[in-house]
Design a protein around this motif. Structure first.
Motif, PDB file in Angstrom:
ATOM      1  N   GLN A   1      57.322  47.441  27.962  1.00 27.23           N
ATOM      2  CA  GLN A   1      57.672  46.802  26.693  1.00 27.23           C
ATOM      3  C   GLN A   1      57.564  45.290  26.800  1.00 27.23           C
ATOM      4  N   ALA A   2      58.034  44.734  27.917  1.00 26.26           N
ATOM      5  CA  ALA A   2      57.967  43.286  28.100  1.00 26.26           C
ATOM      6  C   ALA A   2      56.518  42.810  28.188  1.00 26.26           C
ATOM      7  N   ALA A   3      55.674  43.587  28.855  1.00 33.36           N
ATOM      8  CA  ALA A   3      54.262  43.228  28.958  1.00 33.36           C
ATOM      9  C   ALA A   3      53.610  43.236  27.573  1.00 33.36           C
ATOM     10  N   ASP A   4      53.929  44.248  26.792  1.00 33.75           N
ATOM     11  CA  ASP A   4      53.389  44.341  25.433  1.00 33.75           C
ATOM     12  C   ASP A   4      53.882  43.171  24.586  1.00 33.75           C
ATOM     13  N   ASP A   5      55.158  42.868  24.688  1.00 32.31           N
ATOM     14  CA  ASP A   5      55.734  41.749  23.928  1.00 32.31           C
ATOM     15  C   ASP A   5      55.085  40.423  24.306  1.00 32.31           C
ATOM     16  N   ALA A   6      54.674  40.299  25.573  1.00 31.46           N
ATOM     17  CA  ALA A   6      54.069  39.056  26.060  1.00 31.46           C
ATOM     18  C   ALA A   6      52.584  38.964  25.724  1.00 31.46           C
ATOM     19  N   GLY A   7      52.029  40.019  25.129  1.00 29.67           N
ATOM     20  CA  GLY A   7      50.630  39.989  24.726  1.00 29.67           C
ATOM     21  C   GLY A   7      49.656  40.491  25.771  1.00 29.67           C
ATOM     22  N   TYR A   8      50.177  41.054  26.872  1.00 27.74           N
ATOM     23  CA  TYR A   8      49.297  41.631  27.880  1.00 27.74           C
ATOM     24  C   TYR A   8      48.834  43.018  27.434  1.00 27.74           C
ATOM     25  N   ARG A   9      47.673  43.431  27.924  1.00 29.75           N
ATOM     26  CA  ARG A   9      47.234  44.804  27.743  1.00 29.75           C
ATOM     27  C   ARG A   9      47.475  45.538  29.053  1.00 29.75           C
ATOM     28  N   VAL A  10      48.049  46.724  28.966  1.00 29.05           N
ATOM     29  CA  VAL A  10      48.412  47.501  30.152  1.00 29.05           C
ATOM     30  C   VAL A  10      47.524  48.726  30.252  1.00 29.05           C
TER      31      VAL A  10
ATOM     32  N   GLU B   1      37.185  49.208  32.545  1.00 30.48           N
ATOM     33  CA  GLU B   1      36.222  49.548  31.488  1.00 30.48           C
ATOM     34  C   GLU B   1      36.944  50.069  30.252  1.00 30.48           C
ATOM     35  N   LYS B   2      38.059  50.784  30.489  1.00 31.43           N
ATOM     36  CA  LYS B   2      38.828  51.330  29.368  1.00 31.43           C
ATOM     37  C   LYS B   2      39.554  50.232  28.602  1.00 31.43           C
ATOM     38  N   VAL B   3      40.034  49.234  29.327  1.00 29.51           N
ATOM     39  CA  VAL B   3      40.822  48.156  28.712  1.00 29.51           C
ATOM     40  C   VAL B   3      40.234  46.831  29.173  1.00 29.51           C
ATOM     41  N   ARG B   4      39.374  46.268  28.379  1.00 24.99           N
ATOM     42  CA  ARG B   4      38.674  45.046  28.776  1.00 24.99           C
ATOM     43  C   ARG B   4      39.530  43.805  28.537  1.00 24.99           C
ATOM     44  N   GLY B   5      39.365  42.849  29.424  1.00 25.55           N
ATOM     45  CA  GLY B   5      40.050  41.575  29.300  1.00 25.55           C
ATOM     46  C   GLY B   5      39.341  40.533  30.136  1.00 25.55           C
TER      47      GLY B   5
END
Length: 220
Positions: free
Chosen positions: A94-103, A151-155
């Protein structure tokens, strides 16, 4: 593009490493091979395709590797009701999502095990995607699983977070920084020697330092 957290699952988000070690011990014993549990624990974090020859040798792999893996799966299935999420797992996501990171969850676990763990950590809505053993032929410490996850979650940038030396080795092989957690039973020194840029005692300590993680450029 967002920064990506590539998170291991077994031993990192769910408390399974010692369950796996005991299941492997019993699976090997069922085929007349005794591997000390301490040695099995040092190999946890590898996929089963890598673990059998690593701890028992190529002859055992050739003679009964598939049968040992099948028995291990049967034994772990029976232990699933005992598995718990590690303290702070959902809160970290949740904290990662709130911080704008993609997990992205980079697991080499069996698909049904990964599904069970996703429910344990209530992570389906917070993880952008996840992997399982069906996604690759060669698992950690080979970097294939990390490459599939990315590949599934690009950044533009990413960091690998795991509890075993094999997570750190896999990250190093594709030029990504890694962060080690002590939740899987590996020491800070072992994780650092394997390439971890930082280590944390647990998920709550990691969550408090999300803004300080050592991201690196994602492989193209």
């Amino acid at each position: 593009m967002a920064k990506v957290l590539v998170l291991d699952v077994d031993g990192t988000l769910v408390d399974t490493n010692y369950h796996h070690a005991l299941a492997w011990f019993r699976a090997f014993r069922g085929h007349g091979v005794t591997v000390p549990v301490w040695r099995l624990h040092r190999a946890i974090g590898m996929g089963g395709d890598q673990l059998v020859p690593e701890v028992a040798g190529r002859e055992v792999e050739d003679a009964c590797g598939d049968d040992v893996r099948a028995k291990w799966k049967e034994l772990v299935d029976g232990m699933l009701p005992e598995v718990c999420a590690l303290d702070g797992a959902h809160e970290l996501l949740q904290a990662a999502d709130d911080a704008g990171y993609r997990v992205v969850l980079a697991s080499s676990g069996k698909p049904d095990h990964v599904d069970h763990y996703l429910d344990l950590i209530d992570g389906r809505e917070l993880a952008a995607d996840w992997t399982s053993s069906k996604d690759v032929e060669a698992t950690k410490p080979e970097p294939d699983l990390l490459e599939v996850a990315l590949e599934k979650v690009r950044g533009e940038e990413a960091v690998v977070i795991g509890d075993s030396v094999w997570d750190c080795v896999a990250a190093r092989r594709i030029g990504l920084p890694s962060v080690g957690l002590l939740t899987g039973g590996f020491s800070a020194a072992e994780l650092t020697d394997a390439g971890a840029a930082r280590t944390f005692t647990d998920l709550r300590e990691l969550r408090a330092s999300l803004g300080e993680l050592p991201f690196g450029a994602s492989p193209r």
